[in-house]
Design a protein around this motif. Structure first.
Motif, PDB file in Angstrom:
ATOM      1  N   ASP A  56       0.818  -1.215   0.000  1.00 32.66           N
ATOM      2  CA  ASP A  56       0.000   0.000   0.000  1.00 32.66           C
ATOM      3  C   ASP A  56       0.854   1.268   0.000  1.00 32.66           C
ATOM      4  OD1 ASP A  56      -2.129  -1.747   0.234  1.00 32.66           O
ATOM      5  OD2 ASP A  56      -2.296  -1.500   2.409  1.00 32.66           O
ATOM      6  N   THR A  86       4.989   8.037   1.048  1.00 34.79           N
ATOM      7  CA  THR A  86       4.067   7.132   0.371  1.00 34.79           C
ATOM      8  C   THR A  86       4.179   7.366  -1.131  1.00 34.79           C
ATOM      9  OG1 THR A  86       2.488   7.023   2.205  1.00 34.79           O
ATOM     10  CG2 THR A  86       1.628   6.556   0.013  1.00 34.79           C
ATOM     11  N   THR A  88       2.841   7.558  -4.917  1.00 32.99           N
ATOM     12  CA  THR A  88       1.548   7.928  -5.490  1.00 32.99           C
ATOM     13  C   THR A  88       1.566   7.774  -7.011  1.00 32.99           C
ATOM     14  OG1 THR A  88       2.045  10.272  -5.924  1.00 32.99           O
ATOM     15  CG2 THR A  88       1.402   9.681  -3.664  1.00 32.99           C
ATOM     16  N   ASN A  94      -2.891  11.897  -6.611  1.00 37.71           N
ATOM     17  CA  ASN A  94      -2.767  11.857  -5.157  1.00 37.71           C
ATOM     18  C   ASN A  94      -3.648  12.904  -4.487  1.00 37.71           C
ATOM     19  OD1 ASN A  94      -1.531  10.854  -2.689  1.00 37.71           O
ATOM     20  ND2 ASN A  94      -0.605  12.871  -2.580  1.00 37.71           N
ATOM     21  N   CYS A  97      -6.784  11.300  -3.763  1.00 30.38           N
ATOM     22  CA  CYS A  97      -6.680  10.368  -2.636  1.00 30.38           C
ATOM     23  C   CYS A  97      -6.643  11.109  -1.301  1.00 30.38           C
ATOM     24  CB  CYS A  97      -5.431   9.503  -2.792  1.00 30.38           C
ATOM     25  SG  CYS A  97      -5.520   8.324  -4.154  1.00 30.38           S
ATOM     26  N   SER A 295      -1.893   5.989   2.500  1.00 29.09           N
ATOM     27  CA  SER A 295      -1.673   4.703   1.813  1.00 29.09           C
ATOM     28  C   SER A 295      -2.846   3.749   1.980  1.00 29.09           C
ATOM     29  CB  SER A 295      -0.397   4.038   2.339  1.00 29.09           C
ATOM     30  OG  SER A 295      -0.607   3.459   3.620  1.00 29.09           O
ATOM     31  N   SER A 300      -5.838   2.308  -3.148  1.00 27.85           N
ATOM     32  CA  SER A 300      -4.540   1.691  -2.893  1.00 27.85           C
ATOM     33  C   SER A 300      -4.705   0.348  -2.185  1.00 27.85           C
ATOM     34  CB  SER A 300      -3.659   2.625  -2.051  1.00 27.85           C
ATOM     35  OG  SER A 300      -3.351   3.798  -2.773  1.00 27.85           O
ATOM     36  N   ALA A 305      -0.077   0.313  -4.078  1.00 31.51           N
ATOM     37  CA  ALA A 305       0.253   1.652  -4.553  1.00 31.51           C
ATOM     38  C   ALA A 305       0.234   1.711  -6.079  1.00 31.51           C
ATOM     39  CB  ALA A 305       1.626   2.065  -4.041  1.00 31.51           C
TER      40      ALA A 305
END
Length: 447
Positions: A56, A86, A88, A94, A97, A295, A300, A305
């Protein structure tokens, strides 16, 4: 950004594109990417891991490499650690997200966008149920107008209280989710479109304001590494480190550090501007709990990811020093040369006509764009149409960079502004493009 259509004018003049915010094809690294792909796919151990569903948080070797790379460039008081990173699918993906994970369509009051803004972000906010609640915050000489933001964010809180807002939420609480009352979005370093550099003082003021009003500051830090000396002959080596800390770094140390384990800032990074947009790979950095929570976004968790295979290729480029080599030998000198070519033309042809540009930093320049304010009462849209019809030059105007749904905000009209991009069009046409624009501005002032 969408590629512009060529003029339908019968003019024989060669079309010149000063609109598209893309990297020049001549500065892309296909050979480095080919070598990286070969390394990944011909090593059975790497290939198997790269072609599977990824974790993730993203491809672990790339997360480790990015943490070291960011520590070298930004030189924060404490190194960037793995748990702050993290992977992306790039800055735009992102952003969606972030909103899915850290906002609620009822509880989150408003989206505050530094204006002029990266207008394509407005659609991302609209898609996440914030249509009609996007607010433009003008820039001043130090970046975001902090007094304007403080005044209006306080007013929004009072308005919510007067309506008896009991602060309900639609989204169910989970240990990876932390819902903020406000989102503040901007590009603090070499902003798109204005090219401005937010001062350290203003970054600190913004973090304090975010803490006070329970806001998450989301910054697109995608141009930070594209910097060079403003004056010819300066030592370029000192510009291989950041001239200012990111807002996410400020949040780490200011006034003793974050007021909660989540923090109030998230840095949205991308390889689109320094490798290639088609890689669709980036990273987010934030407090460890926020980075981990990101994440856990449903998309995800469903498949790991994004950009897992490309992430393994980028790791190859970084770990072998090929990305640093490409930036040092190709990208930075190429963009610096283009920027200075355009600025020479702006200084010699547009400034004498009364055109104004934001006051440049005396030491550092960078990014992708030059932001112009037209003289007198000239209207940017009228100039755009005229320069396309008469000179076959395509530009984009200030009204495009308004915040969607906030067009009546008198502080963010931008009716006299034009943005020029120096990174995409052929180098030899940059001077000619500005020359043609100057002809149209001059003739418009005379009529």
């Amino acid at each position: 950004m969408t590629k512009v259509m060529k003029s339908t004018s019968s003019s024989p003049k060669k079309p010149i594109d000063l609109l598209s915010g893309w990297p020049s094809p001549s500065l892309l690294p296909p050979l480095h990417l080919e070598a990286a792909a070969h390394s990944v796919l011909t090593d059975p151990q790497i290939a198997v891991q790269s072609l599977k569903y990824g974790p993730d948080e993203g491809y672990l070797p790339l997360r480790e490499e990015i943490a070291k790379w960011l520590s070298r460039f930004y030189v924060p008081k404490n190194p960037v650690t793995l748990d702050r990173i993290t992977i992306t699918g790039g800055a735009s993906q992102n952003l969606a997200c972030v909103l899915q994970t850290f906002t609620d369509p009822i509880y989150t009051r408003n989206i505050w966008m530094v204006a002029p803004t990266y207008f394509l972000a407005c659609r991302v906010f609209d898609d996440n149920s914030f249509s009609g609640r996007l607010r433009g915050v003008p820039e001043d000489d130090e970046g975001i107008d902090i007094d304007f933001l403080a005044k209006h964010i306080e007013a929004s809180e009072k308005d919510a209280a007067s309506q008896g807002n009991t602060e309900p939420m639609l989204k169910t609480g989970y240990p990876w989710r932390r819902t903020y009352k406000h989102i503040i979005y901007g590009v603090p370093t070499f902003a798109n479109p204005s090219g401005r550099l937010m001062s350290l003082r203003r970054r600190e003021q913004l973090v304090r304001l975010a803490r006070k009003y329970d806001a998450l500051i989301v910054t697109d830090d995608v141009y930070d590494m594209l910097q060079w000396p403003s004056e010819a002959g300066e030592d370029r080596s000192k510009f291989r480190k950041a001239v200012l800390p990111r807002i996410v770094d400020v949040d780490r140390y200011l006034d003793g550090g974050p007021i909660s384990e989540w923090g109030n800032a998230l840095s949205n990074g991308s390889f689109s501007k320094i490798i290639a947009p088609g890689c669709r790979t980036g990273w987010a950095e934030a407090a460890p709990k926020l980075a981990w929570g990101l994440s856990q976004c449903g998309s995800s968790r469903s498949g790991g990811a994004p950009s897992h295979l490309v992430a393994s290729m980028i790791h190859q480029m970084m770990s072998k020093g090929e990305l640093d080599q490409h930036m040092e030998q190709v990208l930075l000198p190429g963009y610096e040369k283009r920027f200075k070519r355009m600025m020479q033309a702006v200084q010699s042809r547009l400034i004498p006509l009364g055109v104004i540009i934001p006051q440049p930093d005396k030491d550092v320049s960078g990014g992708y764009f030059v932001w112009l304010t037209l003289p007198g009462s000239l209207d940017a849209e009228a100039i755009r149409k005229k320069v396309l019809e008469e000179e076959n030059v395509t530009v984009i105007t200030g009204p495009k960079f308004r915040v969607a749904g906030d067009e009546d905000n008198e502080a963010t009209k931008f009716n006299q502004n034009i943005r020029l991009c120096f990174t995409y069009e052929d180098f030899d046409l940059l001077d000619e493009g500005v020359t043609r624009l100057a002809r149209v501005i001059k003739s418009s002032l005379e009529t």
